[in-house]
Design an enzyme around this catalytic site. Structure first.
Site, PDB file in Angstrom:
ATOM      1  N   PHE A 214       0.826  -1.197   0.000  1.00 40.73           N
ATOM      2  CA  PHE A 214       0.000   0.000   0.000  1.00 40.73           C
ATOM      3  C   PHE A 214       0.865   1.253   0.000  1.00 40.73           C
ATOM      4  O   PHE A 214       1.865   1.319   0.724  1.00 40.73           O
ATOM      5  CB  PHE A 214      -0.873   0.068   1.261  1.00 40.73           C
ATOM      6  CG  PHE A 214      -1.824  -1.069   1.448  1.00 40.73           C
ATOM      7  CD1 PHE A 214      -3.136  -0.976   1.023  1.00 40.73           C
ATOM      8  CD2 PHE A 214      -1.420  -2.235   2.090  1.00 40.73           C
ATOM      9  CE1 PHE A 214      -4.037  -2.012   1.229  1.00 40.73           C
ATOM     10  CE2 PHE A 214      -2.305  -3.283   2.302  1.00 40.73           C
ATOM     11  CZ  PHE A 214      -3.619  -3.168   1.870  1.00 40.73           C
ATOM     12  N   ASP A 215       0.460   2.242  -0.757  1.00 36.38           N
ATOM     13  CA  ASP A 215       0.941   3.596  -0.546  1.00 36.38           C
ATOM     14  C   ASP A 215       0.272   4.122   0.722  1.00 36.38           C
ATOM     15  O   ASP A 215      -0.700   3.534   1.217  1.00 36.38           O
ATOM     16  CB  ASP A 215       0.586   4.451  -1.770  1.00 36.38           C
ATOM     17  CG  ASP A 215       1.067   5.884  -1.647  1.00 36.38           C
ATOM     18  OD1 ASP A 215       2.075   6.126  -0.948  1.00 36.38           O
ATOM     19  OD2 ASP A 215       0.432   6.772  -2.240  1.00 36.38           O
TER      20      ASP A 215
END
Length: 369
Positions: A214-215
């Site tokens: 995930f960012d």
């Protein structure tokens, strides 16, 4: 590099031998070659599907689970009637795997481990195949699912209508599609969603451990800090983060999906499988650790969420890191980073959320988020 959702791959690593005869729309596949596979699947008792309210529901578009480029061209160039006729004529030719295929296989591998440890539990991944196709086109999809030995019992064939209302009825935790507009519509309804892309090459991923990356900002977190960076620059961003490091970030569109992954991880930990857990999560952010990382980590801790690995890149390209991680899916709100991941052969998905959609990234700087 400019990406279209589920673009045709120019170079692709060979698929496993069981997938070689599958059609990507450019080759003829013989159904007789898979007869033995079908007989084995039919003779094996399949597990029971969990109730939607108990499951982690992943809705996947047929256009990202499988490669349907030629069929899409038939629809665009010749219209719906010719498209339906083509699908019926080729319904015994299975589609080749698309960008979401390794992700779905990894979900099924996690389910197998969960069923071993918790035979009576319905806390499992449940995959729903979503397609705009009319119902009679579903025969080819069912044949393809059986050909690839996938366990997908729930279909949503909308005949050209929007699937978003059905996604809510399924209690969907994540929606993956090639249609950016439908992804935005899902996000607006509070459903975690992302647009998937096909890489020109695709790196090999684990068959036994689900890896999800995930960012941070505008993916797990809100775009509050991203807005400061876009409006006032990097120095103001760092100042804002220092002043607010003890104030939690608001949640972003993918927070809920990370929560359900964490819940399933804890089921493995409870049985002594922390070190060999078949789910592994990653935070891959362009934030700087010392200058702006504390707030992100404190927010995750306050939410009760654990990240197995956190990479603070201080503006360095994400692609090389993702090539090493080899995730089954990586979520980012900026196409710049999605393109960088895809160039390295990683499987990436765009989350069209937040201020970055209004001000696309320029290659000159990127240390803000």
């Amino acid at each position: 590099m400019s990406l279209d959702p589920v673009q045709v791959m120019k170079v692709q690593d060979p698929m496993p031998s069981t997938c070689l005869s599958a059609s990507n729309g450019d080759s003829q596949a013989s159904w007789d070659d898979s007869k033995d596979i079908h007989e084995n699947v039919d003779s094996t008792k399949k597990p029971k599907s969990p109730k939607p309210e108990n499951a982690v529901t992943i809705a996947v578009s047929s256009r990202v689970l499988f490669r349907t480029e030629k069929e899409q061209k038939v629809f665009e160039q010749k219209g719906i009637e010719e498209y339906l006729r083509y699908q019926v004529e080729h319904e015994n030719e299975p589609f080749a795997p698309g960008p979401a295929f390794p992700f779905v296989k990894a979900l099924e591998a996690v389910n197998s481990r969960l069923r071993e440890l918790y035979p009576d539990s319905e806390e499992l991944f449940d995959i729903v195949l979503v397609t705009y196709n009319h119902a009679h086109v579903g025969i080819r999809l069912i044949n393809t699912i059986n050909y690839h030995s996938l366990f997908i019992e729930r279909f949503c064939m909308t005949g050209g209508s929007s699937p978003i209302g059905y996604l809510k009825a399924w209690h969907t935790n994540l929606y993956l599609s090639a249609d950016a507009e439908k992804v935005q519509e899902a996000l607006a309804e509070g459903i975690a969603a992302a647009t998937m892309f096909m890489s020109e090459k695709q790196i090999e991923v684990s068959e036994t451990q689900l890896r999800v990356a995930f960012d941070g900002d505008a993916v797990l977190f809100s775009d509050e800090s991203e807005r400061i960076f876009k409006a006032h620059g990097l120095d103001k961003f760092f100042e804002h983060e220092r002043e607010n490091e003890n104030r939690l970030l608001d949640h972003g569109p993918l927070k809920g999906f990370l929560e359900v992954l964490g819940k399933l991880q804890k089921k493995f930990y409870a049985k002594g499988h922390r070190m060999d857990c078949p789910i592994r999560t990653y935070l891959v952010t362009a934030r700087s650790a010392a200058s702006s990382g504390i707030r992100a980590l404190k927010t995750l801790r306050a939410w009760g969420l654990e990240m197995d690995e956190a990479l603070f890149l201080a503006g360095a390209p994400k692609g090389p890191m993702l090539e090493k991680i080899r995730p089954h899916i990586y979520f980012d709100d900026q196409m710049f980073h999605v393109e960088g991941a895809v160039e390295m052969g990683a499987i990436a998905a765009h989350v069209p959320y937040g201020i970055a959609q209004k001000y696309p990234h320029k290659k000159s700087t990127n240390a803000g988020k």
